[in-house]
Design an enzyme around this catalytic site. Structure first.
Site, PDB file in Angstrom:
ATOM      1  CB  CYS A 240     -29.243-101.948 -93.238  1.00  0.00           C
ATOM      2  SG  CYS A 240     -29.458-103.636 -94.030  1.00  0.00           S
ATOM      3  CG  LEU A 241     -29.643-100.950 -99.467  1.00  0.00           C
ATOM      4  CD1 LEU A 241     -29.007-101.389-100.836  1.00  0.00           C
ATOM      5  CD2 LEU A 241     -30.153 -99.439 -99.747  1.00  0.00           C
TER       6      LEU A 241
HETATM    7 NI    NI Z   1     -27.296-104.330 -94.522  1.00  0.00          NI
END
Ligand code: NI
Length: 179
Positions: free
Chosen positions: A97-98
């Site tokens: 996830c960023l």
């Molecule tokens: Ni994410």
């Protein structure tokens, strides 16, 4: 188009429940363009509005965010996405996830999902997704309810991952101050 600021764990906005979009207009389309641009620049295959500071039910996804072959890209903008059906079968996938940079963990998801949404032009759509797209959609729709993939992990795995995230951030700080 512009690249938006990315909000990372543990920013409180990532825990908010997002509100439905009532109107698809040019301002919203500009925001969708910016979200997609931000996702490609940060090398993600999905991005949800709260990750860029907006608490509306909007996500962008691309299961093939290629930099080399732009024509291979498969961008999708989904407004008010909702899972209306899912398979009984589940799959495990190593997700990232960023908003939790440099970390990954295996999460269980439904193998197939049917999603109802409003598209870029304001039209109602449905998509039956499997493989990577199904996983990305479940991950991003979770974001709209303030849920992160680490919430699907056991307490032990989650705390290990968050420790590694701390270490990673400290290393980044050291590298920066040494430059
Ligand atoms: Ni994410």
């Amino acid at each position: 188009m512009s690249v938006l600021k990315l909000y990372e764990y543990p920013e409180p906005i990532l825990r908010q429940k997002c509100e439905k979009v009532s109107k698809v207009d040019d301002a919203l389309r500009r925001f969708l363009d910016d979200m997609l641009e931000t996702m490609y620049v940060d090398k993600g295959c999905g991005l949800a509005a709260p990750q860029v500071g907006c608490t509306k039910r909007i996500i962008v996804v691309d299961p093939n965010p290629s930099d080399e072959d732009l024509s291979a890209r498969q961008p999708l903008h989904l407004i008010n996405p909702e899972i209306i059906w899912h398979s009984d079968e589940t799959v495990l996938f190593n997700e990232g996830c960023l908003s939790l940079p440099d970390q990954r963990a295996e999460v269980e998801r439904f193998e197939k999902v049917r999603v109802h949404y409003t598209d870029y032009n304001g039209d109602e759509q449905e998509i039956l997704a499997n493989d990577l797209l199904a996983i990305i959609l479940q991950h991003e729709i979770d974001h709209l309810d303030g849920i992160l993939y680490i919430d699907h992990l056991s307490r032990l795995k989650r705390s290990r991952l968050l420790n590694k995230l701390d270490k990673y951030r400290n290393e980044c700080k050291k590298t920066k101050s040494a430059q």
